[in-house]
Design an enzyme around this catalytic site. Structure first.
Site, short mmCIF file in Angstrom:
data_model
loop_
_atom_site.label_atom_id
_atom_site.label_comp_id
_atom_site.label_asym_id
_atom_site.label_seq_id
_atom_site.Cartn_x
_atom_site.Cartn_y
_atom_site.Cartn_z
N LYS A 1 0.85 -1.36 -0.06
CA LYS A 1 0.03 -0.15 -0.12
C LYS A 1 0.85 1.21 0.16
O LYS A 1 2.14 1.42 0.83
CB LYS A 1 -0.83 0.16 1.14
N SER B 1 -9.68 1.93 2.98
CA SER B 1 -8.93 2.67 1.98
C SER B 1 -7.92 1.88 1.27
O SER B 1 -7.25 2.31 0.25
CB SER B 1 -8.02 3.70 2.82
N SER C 1 -9.79 -0.42 7.09
CA SER C 1 -9.34 -0.30 5.79
C SER C 1 -8.71 -1.61 5.21
O SER C 1 -8.34 -1.61 4.13
CB SER C 1 -8.33 1.04 5.85
N1 GLN Z 1 -12.94 4.24 6.34
C1 GLN Z 1 -12.14 4.80 7.70
C2 GLN Z 1 -11.83 6.16 7.44
O1 GLN Z 1 -12.00 6.52 6.56
C3 GLN Z 1 -11.00 3.60 7.72
C4 GLN Z 1 -9.67 4.22 7.43
C5 GLN Z 1 -8.76 3.37 7.64
O2 GLN Z 1 -8.87 2.42 8.14
N2 GLN Z 1 -7.28 3.79 7.25
O3 GLN Z 1 -11.50 6.69 8.56
#
Ligand code: GLN
Length: 479
Positions: free
Chosen positions: A72, A147, A171
Site C-alpha cells: 500500500k 482505504s 481499511s
Molecule cells: N474508512 C475509515 C476512515 O475513513 C477507515 C480508514 C482506515 O482504516 N485507514 O477513517
C-alpha cells in the site's frame, strides 16, 4: 502459496517467470482497474533475478523467496515513490524502508509496486485518492472499498498473489470483503508501524491481504515481530502458521452480537453470514447470542479520535521538509498555501474537525469524552471474550457500492460501522469471503478475537473458506 513456493524450490519455475506473469496481468488490467499508483517493473525483475540466483546457490532467504508482493502506498519504500495517494507527496521518495518492507525484502519477496488508497488512508472507497478510483474487479462500476482498495483489488484480480494494507477503522477488512479476498487487521502492536505514514497512531495496523486464508496466515507469520523502532510494538512473540487441524471447532464458543444483525443490513449479507454460522455450528461450534451494546458509539468515538490524531499526524506537512511547497512572502502564508494546494477535501475536512475537537475549549467535550467511551467499548469487548472464544459479524452492512453512490461524508463514514470496534479495542479482526449476493458481488464475514488470538481467527476462517470455496483459484493452481 505453498505450491508456488515448492515450484520455486524445485526450480520448475523461476521468480523471473513468476514476476513476469504478474507484470503482464498488471499491464493487461491496470488501464481499467487502477489498483496501482506505482509499478516498479524494473526493480521487481532485478529482485526476481537476485532471488533466482539465491535459489541456484541453495541460499533462499525463506520458503517464499521470489514470490512477488504489492505494498500500500502509505508504507515507506526506500527509493520508491510513496505518495499516500496525495498530491502533497506526489514526488516523495523515502530514504528508508518501513520495518515491514525490510521484512519482505529479508524474506526475498520482490516488491512489484505501490497500491492505491484513499488520500492518507482516509476513506472507504479510494474515491478520495488523488490518483483516481480503483475499480472493483467483480464489477467495474463499483468501488473496491478502502482505504486499502488497491491492495484488495490487485489480489482479487490476480495482478499480485498477496499484498500489504493498513487498517485504522476497517481499511483492510472492508476492501477485502468488497473484493472477495482475505484480510487481517492484527492485534495492535503485533506488527511494526515504523515507516508507515501515520493516520491515527493509536489505531493504525499493517496487515496481510491474500486470496486464501493460509496465504494470509503465511504473510502474517512474516510480519508479526517486535520492533525496537516502534514504541508501541508488543513484546516478542512469533506467529507460526497454524496446522489447520479442525478438531478445535468442537465446543468453540462463537459470539453472535445482536447489534450487528437486523436493521440496516442488507438481507443477502445477513443470509450469507448466517449460513456460515450454521455451517460452523454443524461442525461442532456453539453459537452464543451476545450483546455488544457499545458498538452504537463506535463510529462517533472513532471519528473523534481519528480526526484528532490525523490533525496532529498531518501537521508535519508544512511545505518545508518534504512535499508540496508554495512559496510565499512569509512562513505562515507559505504553510497555509502549501497545505491548501497539497491536500484534498476529505483530508482538509478531517484536519479541521480534528483541530476543533482538540482545541482548548472543546477538548473536554469531544476528545477526552471519546477517550472515555473508547475505554468503555474496550471493556465491553473484553467482557464478551470472558463468555466466548470468537465473535462473528458481517464485515460490512452491504456489498460493494457504486462509484459515486456515497456523496455525503457521513454516509461514507458509516462503512466502518462493524469494523471500527476492533481498532478501538486493539483486538485482531479478519474478513473472509462468505458468499455472493444476487449480482455476484462478494460478501465478507468478520471474525474478531481477543488480543493475540490470530491463530484462532485463521482457523475459523479456514473452515468458512472450506465451506464457500476460493473463487477463481490462484496462479499456482493453474501451473
Ligand atoms: N474508512 C475509515 C476512515 O475513513 C477507515 C480508514 C482506515 O482504516 N485507514 O477513517
Amino acid at each position: 502459496m505453498r505450491k508456488l513456493a515448492q515450484l520455486l524450490e524445485t526450480r520448475q519455475i523461476s521468480s523471473t517467470e513468476v514476476v513476469e506473469h504478474y507484470l503482464s496481468e498488471i499491464t493487461k488490467q491496470e488501464p481499467i482497474l487502477n489498483a496501482f499508483i506505482t509499478v516498479d517493473a524494473e526493480g521487481a525483475l532485478a529482485q526476481a533475478r537476485a532471488s533466482d540466483l539465491r535459489r541456484q546457490q541453495g541460499m533462499a532467504l525463506s520458503p517464499w523467496d521470489g514470490i512477488p508482493i504489492a505494498v500500500k502506498d502509505n508504507i515507506s519504500t526506500k527509493g520508491l515513490k510513496t505518495t499516500c495517494a496525495s498530491r502533497f507527496l506526489a514526488n516523495y521518495v523515502p530514504l528508508f524502508d518501513a520495518t515491514v518492507v525490510s521484512t519482505l525484502k529479508n524474506s526475498g519477496l520482490p516488491i512489484v509496486g505501490k497500491t492505491n488508497l484513499d488520500e492518507f488512508a482516509m476513506g472507504s472507497s479510494t474515491e478520495y485518492s488523488a490518483y483516481g478510483v480503483t475499480r472493483n474487479p467483480h464489477d467495474y462500476e463499483r468501488v473496491s472499498g478502502g482505504s486499502s482498495g488497491g491492495s484488495a483489488a490487485a489480489v482479487a484480480a490476480g495482478e499480485i498473489p498477496w499484498s500489504l494494507g493498513t487498517d485504522t477503522g476497517g481499511s483492510i477488512r472492508q476492501p477485502a470483503s468488497f473484493c472477495g479476498v482475505v484480510g487481517l487487521k492484527p492485534t495492535y502492536g503485533w506488527v511494526s508501524r515504523y515507516g508507515v505514514v501515520a493516520l491515527a497512531p493509536s489505531l493504525d495496523q499493517v496487515g496481510p491481504l491474500a486470496k486464501t486464508v493460509e496465504d494470509a496466515a503465511i504473510l502474517f507469520s512474516l510480519l508479526a515481530a517486535p520492533d525496537a523502532m516502534d514504541a508501541t510494538s508488543a513484546d516478542a512473540r512469533a506467529f507460526p502458521v497454524p496446522d489447520w487441524d479442525e478438531s478445535f471447532i468442537k465446543g468453540l464458543k462463537i459470539g453472535v452480537p445482536e447489534e450487528f444483525f437486523g436493521d440496516g443490513i442488507k438481507p443477502e449479507v445477513e443470509r450469507a453470514v448466517t449460513d456460515s454460522l450454521e455451517f460452523l455450528a454443524g461442525q461442532g461450534a456453539e453459537l452464543v447470542p451476545i450483546s455488544l451494546a457499545t458498538n452504537e458509539y463506535a463510529i462517533d468515538t472513532y471519528l473523534t479520535l481519528v480526526t484528532a490524531e490525523a490533525s496532529s499526524s498531518l501537521a508535519r506537512y508544512d511545505g518545508v521538509r518534504y512535499g508540496v511547497r508554495v512559496p510565499a512572502e512569509d512562513s505562515n502564508t507559505m504553510f497555509a498555501k502549501s497545505r491548501s494546494a497539497g491536500f484534498g477535501s476529505e483530508v482538509k475536512r478531517r484536519i479541521m474537525l480534528g483541530t476543533y475537537v482538540l482545541s482548548a475549549r472543546h477538548y473536554g467535550a469531544y476528545y477526552e469524552q471519546a477517550q472515555k467511551v473508547r475505554t468503555l467499548i474496550r471493556q465491553d469487548v473484553l467482557a464478551a471474550f470472558q463468555q466466548v472464544d470468537v465473535i462473528i459479524t458481517p464485515t460490512t452492512p452491504s456489498a460493494a457500492f457504486r462509484i459515486g453512490a456515497k456523496q455525503s461524508p457521513l454516509e461514507m463514514y458509516l462503512s466502518d460501522l462493524f469494523t471500527a470496534m476492533a481498532n478501538l479495542s486493539g483486538i485482531p479482526a479478519l474478513s473472509v469471503p462468505c458468499g455472493k449476493d444476487a449480482r455476484g458481488l462478494p460478501l465478507g464475514l468478520q471474525i474478531m478475537g481477543s488480543h493475540f488470538q490470530e491463530e484462532l481467527l485463521f482457523k475459523v476462517a479456514y473452515l468458512v473458506e472450506k465451506y464457500v470455496g476460493v473463487e477463481g483459484g490462484t496462479f499456482s493452481d493453474k501451473l
